[in-house]
Design an enzyme around this catalytic site. Structure first.
Site, PDB file in Angstrom:
ATOM      1  N   LYS A 149       0.959  -1.140   0.049  1.00 13.36           N
ATOM      2  CA  LYS A 149       0.115   0.071   0.011  1.00 13.36           C
ATOM      3  C   LYS A 149       0.822   1.303   0.163  1.00 13.36           C
ATOM      4  O   LYS A 149       0.349   2.213  -0.654  1.00 13.36           O
ATOM      5  CB  LYS A 149      -0.994   0.041   1.089  1.00 13.36           C
ATOM      6  CG  LYS A 149      -1.932  -1.037   1.017  1.00 13.36           C
ATOM      7  CD  LYS A 149      -3.195  -0.998   1.902  1.00 13.36           C
ATOM      8  CE  LYS A 149      -4.244  -1.741   1.233  1.00 13.36           C
ATOM      9  NZ  LYS A 149      -5.245  -2.073   2.268  1.00 13.36           N
ATOM     10  N   LYS A 208      -4.670 -10.806  -6.011  1.00 11.54           N
ATOM     11  CA  LYS A 208      -5.972 -10.966  -5.098  1.00 11.54           C
ATOM     12  C   LYS A 208      -7.060 -10.280  -5.647  1.00 11.54           C
ATOM     13  O   LYS A 208      -6.881  -9.359  -6.360  1.00 11.54           O
ATOM     14  CB  LYS A 208      -5.614 -10.452  -3.842  1.00 11.54           C
ATOM     15  CG  LYS A 208      -6.877 -10.190  -2.895  1.00 11.54           C
ATOM     16  CD  LYS A 208      -6.226  -9.521  -1.257  1.00 11.54           C
ATOM     17  CE  LYS A 208      -6.588  -8.009  -1.330  1.00 11.54           C
ATOM     18  NZ  LYS A 208      -6.617  -7.546  -0.002  1.00 11.54           N
ATOM     19  N   LYS A 220     -11.100  -5.007  -3.552  1.00  9.26           N
ATOM     20  CA  LYS A 220     -12.045  -3.949  -3.726  1.00  9.26           C
ATOM     21  C   LYS A 220     -11.802  -2.735  -4.165  1.00  9.26           C
ATOM     22  O   LYS A 220     -12.183  -1.782  -4.636  1.00  9.26           O
ATOM     23  CB  LYS A 220     -13.421  -3.937  -2.476  1.00  9.26           C
ATOM     24  CG  LYS A 220     -12.454  -3.636  -1.010  1.00  9.26           C
ATOM     25  CD  LYS A 220     -13.460  -3.057   0.155  1.00  9.26           C
ATOM     26  CE  LYS A 220     -13.464  -3.968   1.166  1.00  9.26           C
ATOM     27  NZ  LYS A 220     -12.184  -3.780   1.986  1.00  9.26           N
TER      28      LYS A 220
HETATM   29  P1  TYM Z   1     -10.538  -6.054   4.120  1.00  8.97           P
HETATM   30  O1  TYM Z   1     -11.517  -5.203   4.176  1.00  8.97           O
HETATM   31  O2  TYM Z   1      -9.436  -5.862   3.188  1.00  8.97           O
HETATM   32  O3  TYM Z   1     -11.158  -7.298   3.604  1.00  8.97           O
HETATM   33  C1  TYM Z   1     -12.196  -8.196   4.632  1.00  8.97           C
HETATM   34  C2  TYM Z   1     -12.015  -9.517   4.565  1.00  8.97           C
HETATM   35  O4  TYM Z   1     -11.916 -10.091   3.342  1.00  8.97           O
HETATM   36  C3  TYM Z   1     -11.009 -10.733   3.147  1.00  8.97           C
HETATM   37  N1  TYM Z   1     -10.671 -10.813   1.731  1.00  8.97           N
HETATM   38  C4  TYM Z   1     -10.417 -11.965   1.057  1.00  8.97           C
HETATM   39  N2  TYM Z   1     -10.631 -13.162   1.168  1.00  8.97           N
HETATM   40  C5  TYM Z   1     -10.240 -14.105   0.009  1.00  8.97           C
HETATM   41  N3  TYM Z   1     -10.054 -13.688  -1.013  1.00  8.97           N
HETATM   42  C6  TYM Z   1     -10.068 -12.503  -1.564  1.00  8.97           C
HETATM   43  N4  TYM Z   1      -9.647 -11.852  -2.705  1.00  8.97           N
HETATM   44  C7  TYM Z   1      -9.887 -11.427  -0.359  1.00  8.97           C
HETATM   45  N5  TYM Z   1     -10.027  -9.959  -0.144  1.00  8.97           N
HETATM   46  C8  TYM Z   1     -10.432  -9.705   0.966  1.00  8.97           C
HETATM   47  C9  TYM Z   1      -9.843 -10.236   4.074  1.00  8.97           C
HETATM   48  O5  TYM Z   1      -8.803 -11.317   4.116  1.00  8.97           O
HETATM   49  C10 TYM Z   1     -10.721 -10.010   5.163  1.00  8.97           C
HETATM   50  O6  TYM Z   1     -10.857 -11.016   6.048  1.00  8.97           O
HETATM   51  N6  TYM Z   1      -7.674  -5.403   8.065  1.00  8.97           N
HETATM   52  C11 TYM Z   1      -8.987  -5.916   7.613  1.00  8.97           C
HETATM   53  C12 TYM Z   1     -10.082  -5.492   8.573  1.00  8.97           C
HETATM   54  C13 TYM Z   1      -9.866  -5.565  10.024  1.00  8.97           C
HETATM   55  C14 TYM Z   1      -9.947  -6.678  10.811  1.00  8.97           C
HETATM   56  C15 TYM Z   1      -9.700  -6.581  12.027  1.00  8.97           C
HETATM   57  C16 TYM Z   1     -10.374  -8.125  10.415  1.00  8.97           C
HETATM   58  C17 TYM Z   1      -9.535  -4.691  10.816  1.00  8.97           C
HETATM   59  N7  TYM Z   1      -9.800  -5.152  12.073  1.00  8.97           N
HETATM   60  C18 TYM Z   1      -9.793  -7.207  13.134  1.00  8.97           C
HETATM   61  C19 TYM Z   1     -10.138  -9.045  11.442  1.00  8.97           C
HETATM   62  C20 TYM Z   1      -9.798  -8.719  12.928  1.00  8.97           C
HETATM   63  C21 TYM Z   1      -8.979  -5.656   6.227  1.00  8.97           C
HETATM   64  O7  TYM Z   1      -8.468  -4.808   5.818  1.00  8.97           O
HETATM   65  O8  TYM Z   1      -9.982  -6.411   5.768  1.00  8.97           O
END
Ligand code: TYM
Length: 329
Positions: free
Chosen positions: A111, A194, A197
């Protein structure tokens, strides 16, 4: 009952990757765990966001949680920014985190590389520490996430262990839960990347709210290889392997069973079957989403959620403060 926590950042429309890697797991596990599912809006602002768009995405995310089947009687659903204790604990943990550990975070490196010209916010650097706080604040036993978040759960465990060693048992050490077929859904146009979004182009990204026909088109146009055998081989056949993962996951079958089912099919037939399955799963979610998005239920559920989350988080922060010697004796 054991506790589960997870969250999603409202930084864009949710993708099929978010559904398979995260939300589908939350829905399945809500019967086994006391679940805390939040909107990670504080994490969202670690990269530049537009205020109006952020507000819209926060609301959409809650509506999608509900539309996918999260039951508000089994889940505490809330906004991270409405609970100041996440940021409070994050500061405390920042003071126990080493720069070298944060330097090793691959998501930060990716990032930060994209933000070189505008400047890299310090919040992006300490992002994993806020995530550790989200998890440790509620004594979570498990954290269901996609593969890209595994490193962040690992640093959470390390910080908890360090803190416990220094101040005595304070935090529970959480386990990560990652599904085998849903760990990392790839971009349909570049299956080495990956499905994200935040991608600039959405040609290879299935958005959960995409029109049904557009979802089918994206799958029909997914990049594959010159071979014609439906076989899982991520190194040599990343496009087909990605579609196999999607199919197997959504049908709750194994990769072997998927290969067996399509052993006589060609790529065209297989893509059609994947397209039909994906749209069969997403259509009812979309219908439900449209019923929810303009109702008052979203506010009611967020009010109920924060009311439950706040006292738990407050008590944990007070306990942590005592352990360190903060505040008045
Ligand atoms: P974020 O918003 O990027 O993604 C949310 C969740 O979706 C999963 N994910 C995927 N899984 C499989 N294939 C993909 N292409 C894919 N893209 C996204 C991510 O692994 C995630 O589980 N940092 C986290 C949010 C967060 C969080 C937390 C999660 C903040 N605090 C505490 C768990 C516990 C995030 O940015 O997810």
């Amino acid at each position: 009952m054991k506790k589960l926590i997870s969250g999603i950042k409202p930084t864009g429309q949710l993708t099929l990757g978010n559904y398979i890697g995260a939300i589908k797991q939350f829905v399945k596990l809500q019967n086994e765990y006391e679940s805390f599912i939040f909107v990670a809006d504080l994490h969202a602002i670690t990269t530049p966001q537009n205020k109006k768009q952020l507000q819209k995405l926060i609301k959409e995310l809650v509506a999608l949680y509900l539309a996918c089947g999260l039951d508000s009687s089994k889940n505490t659903i809330y906004l991270q920014s409405e609970n100041p204790y996440h940021a409070h604990l994050s500061w405390v943990l920042n003071c126990h985190t080493y720069l070298g550990e944060l330097n090793r975070m691959t998501q930060f490196k990716d990032k930060a590389a994209k933000l070189k010209k505008e400047g890299i916010p310090a919040g992006l650097y300490t992002y994993p520490v806020l995530m550790a706080s989200d998890i440790l604040l509620y004594d979570a036993d498990v954290v269901p996430v996609g593969d890209d978040q595994k490193q962040h759960v690992e640093i959470t465990r390390r910080l908890a262990e360090r803190f416990n060693n220094k101040y005595g048992s304070t935090f529970k050490i959480p386990d990560v839960i990652i599904t085998s077929t849903g760990a990392r859904i790839k971009d349909l146009q570049d299956p080495t990347k990956k499905m994200d979004k935040s991608s600039v182009s959405d040609k290879g990204v299935i958005l959960m709210l995409d029109p049904i026909e557009s979802i089918k088109q994206k799958i029909r146009r997914a990049v594959t290889d010159n071979d014609s055998i439906i076989k899982f081989d991520e190194k040599n056949k990343p496009g087909i392997s990605n579609l196999i993962n999607i199919y197997a996951n959504l049908k709750d079958i194994s990769i072997k069973e998927t290969e067996e089912e399509f052993k006589k099919a060609n790529y065209g037939d297989f893509k059609e079957a994947v397209a039909n399955l994906v749209t069969e799963v997403l259509k009812p979610i979309q219908d439900k989403y449209h019923q929810i998005i303009n109702s008052n239920i979203i506010d009611d559920i967020l009010n109920q959620g924060i009311e439950k989350a706040l006292p738990l988080a407050k008590a944990k922060c007070e306990y942590v403060s005592k352990k360190i010697g903060l505040g008045r004796p």
